[in-house]
Structures are given as structure tokens and as C-alpha cells.
Design an enzyme around this catalytic site. Structure first.
Site, PDB file in Angstrom:
ATOM      1  N   LYS A 189       0.831  -1.225   0.007  1.00 18.67           N
ATOM      2  CA  LYS A 189       0.111   0.052  -0.068  1.00 18.67           C
ATOM      3  C   LYS A 189       0.753   1.179   0.059  1.00 18.67           C
ATOM      4  O   LYS A 189       2.028   1.124   0.259  1.00 18.67           O
ATOM      5  CB  LYS A 189      -1.009  -0.126   1.157  1.00 18.67           C
TER       6      LYS A 189
HETATM    7  C1  PLP Z   1     -10.036  -3.046  -2.009  1.00 19.14           C
HETATM    8  C2  PLP Z   1      -9.332  -4.010  -1.012  1.00 19.14           C
HETATM    9  N1  PLP Z   1     -10.157  -4.076   0.293  1.00 19.14           N
HETATM   10  C3  PLP Z   1      -9.403  -4.701   1.581  1.00 19.14           C
HETATM   11  C4  PLP Z   1      -8.372  -5.045   1.427  1.00 19.14           C
HETATM   12  C5  PLP Z   1      -7.855  -5.740   2.550  1.00 19.14           C
HETATM   13  O1  PLP Z   1      -6.572  -4.923   3.161  1.00 19.14           O
HETATM   14  P1  PLP Z   1      -5.663  -5.797   4.270  1.00 19.14           P
HETATM   15  O2  PLP Z   1      -4.763  -6.804   3.731  1.00 19.14           O
HETATM   16  O3  PLP Z   1      -5.034  -4.645   5.031  1.00 19.14           O
HETATM   17  O4  PLP Z   1      -6.533  -6.498   5.221  1.00 19.14           O
HETATM   18  C6  PLP Z   1      -7.443  -4.971   0.218  1.00 19.14           C
HETATM   19  C7  PLP Z   1      -6.043  -5.444   0.273  1.00 19.14           C
HETATM   20  O5  PLP Z   1      -5.207  -5.339  -0.642  1.00 19.14           O
HETATM   21  C8  PLP Z   1      -8.128  -4.391  -0.815  1.00 19.14           C
HETATM   22  O6  PLP Z   1      -7.284  -4.260  -1.927  1.00 19.14           O
END
Ligand code: PLP
Length: 384
Positions: A189
């Protein structure tokens, strides 16, 4: 040397940008004697809150757990219907399932791959209890979507995994007029803590709920119980998750936050460089179609020509030493969701039509102009 010279160094898709100050910040926590959630996490929350103008930011272990807490906070009856765009990472939809609700998968707009207002309108007419929006690639959703939900009195949760640094008419994405905005600090990210996330909200009650929910539902967190002189008592009014962000990881995010503007500025330069070349190509389309100076520029997505085998393009780029990725395989195409998640009344025709064509190019703050040009050259070289 040419871009096809394999002695050139590889260009990974999204490597983390780690500088010596980041290493020092993490090392300071290691030396400091308190590794779990404590003062560094609180500082991250305060700095983030100030940056995005949110009265409350609660750091958690991931965007996924932030979404889970946000959905749970609505206390919807089991089986309640929550609209989710099918063009998203599976975490958006699974967080709805984990709260005992049913994700209703909605079609997207071809120009942005954000949820389509028409799909939302039809789903509301059919019956929705809540809506989750995703600011895909860092471009915020169409304001019409938020207006439709507001008019229908439906709570909206913002999956802002891609949207730290993005803004729209409401200002920086921070949960204005919604339940809250859920950010990701995953390794790829714009700002990372390795793994991590945060819930930003303008609702004090939700912030308190999230603070308790991220640690088993306890009324008093570990810092509140174990530091010298603290009161050891706590209560549990509703069982929660184990989803706190330790200081060890918060330190990395906090350090990165100091140079977030510079990192975002470099992303923007790369995006502009990519756009200048790719917008001249007849065979490829950029998503979002139009440039948006309020985007967080998290991903750079192209739609490959219809009929072209994406796997061949990926292989061609890999042969030139370039990493790519796919965002996303639509949720309704996964076995479990095919069987358990209904589609909205408009179907998912746009998502189906575009699913095999999306390709994400390398985008990160460390990408040089020379590397960006190598990416462009390799892409052009794989196109018909
Ligand atoms: C659109 C979206 N939502 C949620 C997530 C979940 O993020 P995390 O890995 O921090 O749980 C991601 C992860 O890449 C994502 O791209």
C-alpha cells in the site's frame, strides 16, 4: 542498452519503500521495552487523524479487521443484505460474511471500476440493509452512490484500502457522512506497516466500539492495564476480535507518514508519465478513463485489448523483468461466493466483460523515470 536487455535489474510490482529512518523507528520500539499496542500506536492514530481531518482514527491489524468491525458495529440481523461491488478484493465481501450478513454483489462502472450508481439504485429498490463502497485504485466513488444511500437511509462503509491520501467533495477520505473509512497498511500500500490498517470515523461511539472490538471487546486495553500504576480491571460487553496494531508495526507506518506527501507526489509523476504514453495507444484503455487529481494513485490499471490473452502479456512483461498484477478477479467468480452471494438486480455484465482485461502496472514511490519508460516500452512491445 535496450529495455529488452535482460541484464537490466528487475522492476517489481510494488516493493515497500523503506528508508533508514523507518529502520531506526522500528529499532527504537525494539529497544524500548513495549512491543504491543501502546504510545506509538496512539501517536500514529493522532497524526493520521490530523492529516485526514477525522476526529477519530483507530489503528487495527488490517483493513480486513477494520471492515469487520465496521460491519459488526451496525448490529444487523443475521442474513441482512449488504451491497458490495464485485470488483474488489475478497476481503470486502468476506467481512460482510463474517458479520453474519449476505454480500449482494454489484456491478461496476466501466470508466472507473467503482460501483455503478445504477447498480446501487436497483439494489436499494430490491432491498439493502447497508452498502460497502470501494474507492478502487484510489479514485473515490461517484458521489451519486453516497447520495442514493443517504436518501434511502442506508449506512455506508468505505473500503478505503486504496484511498489513503485521496479526497472528494467531502474533503480527504475520512468517513464523512458514512459509518467510517477503512484503510490498509499492507506491504504493497501507499503507506505500510507491513500488515495493518485503521478505521477513521466521525462517530465517537463507533470509535469507542472499535477500540474495544480490536481487543476482544475489553473495556481497557493492555497499555491501560499493564503500565505501572494502571488499573488492571476490565469488562467485556460484547466479544470482539484480536485485531490490535502493535507499536512495532505502528512505528513503521508513523515513520512513513512523515514523508507521505513526497511519496504521493512521486506516484503522481509516474502516473502522469504512464498516462501520457498509454493515452496515445488505440489498443489500451486506462482506468479511470480520466485523470483525477484527487486520487490516491494507488494502482495504475490498463484494460488490454479485447481478445488479447492477458497471460501472454504478463509473461512478456515478466520476460522483460517487469512485475505486474491483476486487480481484481471479481468476487462473484469465486466458488464460495458463486453459491452464497446473490447478484444485484442489474447483474454484473460490465465486470464480466472486463474481468480478463485488467492489468496493473508497477507503481510505487521508488520508481524512476527510466524504469517507468522500461515498463511502457515492454507494455507496448507486448501489444498487437
Ligand atoms: C479493496 C481492498 N479491500 C480490502 C483489502 C484488505 O486489506 P488488508 O490486507 O489490510 O486486510 C485490500 C487489500 O489489498 C483491498 O485491496
Amino acid at each position: 542498452m535496450t529495455a529488452s536487455d535482460l541484464t537490466l535489474s528487475p522492476i517489481p510490482f510494488a516493493p515497500p519503500q523503506i528508508v533508514e529512518a523507518d529502520v531506526e523507528a522500528v529499532a527504537d520500539v525494539l529497544r524500548g521495552g513495549w512491543l504491543s499496542t501502546g504510545p506509538v500506536c496512539s501517536q500514529l492514530e493522532a497524526d493520521l487523524a490530523e492529516r485526514i481531518g477525522a476526529p477519530h482514527v483507530v489503528a487495527v491489524s488490517s483493513c480486513t479487521t477494520a471492515l469487520q468491525i465496521a460491519v459488526r458495529s451496525l448490529h444487523l440481523a443475521p442474513g441482512s443484505r449488504v451491497g458490495v461491488p464485485t470488483w474488489t478484493f475478497v476481503a470486502s465481501a468476506s467481512s460482510v460474511v463474517h458479520a453474519g450478513c449476505v454480500p449482494v454483489l454489484l456491478d461496476v462502472d466501466a470508466d472507473t471500476l467503482n460501483v455503478s450508481p445504477a447498480a446501487v439504485e436497483a439494489a436499494i429498490a430490491e432491498g439493502l440493509d447497508a452498502l460497502m463502497v470501494v474507492h478502487f485504485a484510489g479514485r473515490t466513488v461517484d458521489p451519486a452512490v453516497l447520495a442514493l444511500a443517504e436518501a434511502a437511509g442506508i449506512p455506508v462503509i468505505e473500503d478505503a484500502a486504496h484511498a489513503l491520501g485521496a479526497s472528494d467533495d467531502r474533503g480527504p477520505v475520512s468517513g464523512v457522512g458514512t459509518v467510517g473509512a477503512c484503510f490498509s497498511f499492507y506491504a504493497t500500500k501507499n503507506l505500510t506497516s507491513g500488515e495493518g490498517g485503521a478505521l477513521a470515523t466521525h462517530d465517537e461511539e463507533l470509535a469507542q466500539y472499535a477500540r474495544s472490538q480490536r481487543l476482544h471487546g475489553l473495556s481497557n486495553d493492555a497499555w491501560g492495564r499493564y503500565r505501572i500504576g494502571a488499573t488492571p480491571e476490565y469488562d467485556v460487553v460484547e466479544p470482539g476480535l484480536k485485531a490490535n496494531l502493535p507499536d512495532l508495526l505502528a512505528a513503521l507506518a508513523l515513520s512513513q507518514l512523515q514523508r507521505f506527501d513526497a511519496m504521493q507526489a512521486r506516484r503522481r509523476e509516474v502516473v502522469q508519465r504512464y498516462r501520457a504514453t498509454i493515452s496515445e495507444l488505440d489498443s489500451c484503455r486506462i482506468v479511470p478513463t480520466t485523470a483525477d487529481d484527487r486520487s490516491a494513485d494507488h494502482l495504475f490499471v490498463v484494460l488490454l485489448p479485447e481478445g488479447l490473452d492477458r497471460a501472454e502479456v504478463v509473461a512478456g512483461m515478466a520476460a522483460a523483468g517487469i512485475g505486474t498484477s491483476v486487480h481484481f478477479r471479481p468476487v462473484h467468480t469465486f466458488s464460495w461466493f458463486r453459491d452464497h452471494a446473490p447478484l444485484g438486480p442489474t447483474g454484473v455484465g460490465t465486470a464480466d466483460r472486463l474481468a480478463g482485461r485488467a492489468l496493473s502496472l508497477p507503481l510505487h514511490a521508488g520508481l524512476t523515470d527510466v524504469e517507468a519508460d522500461r515498463v511502457l516500452e515492454a507494455l507496448v512491445g507486448t501489444l498487437p
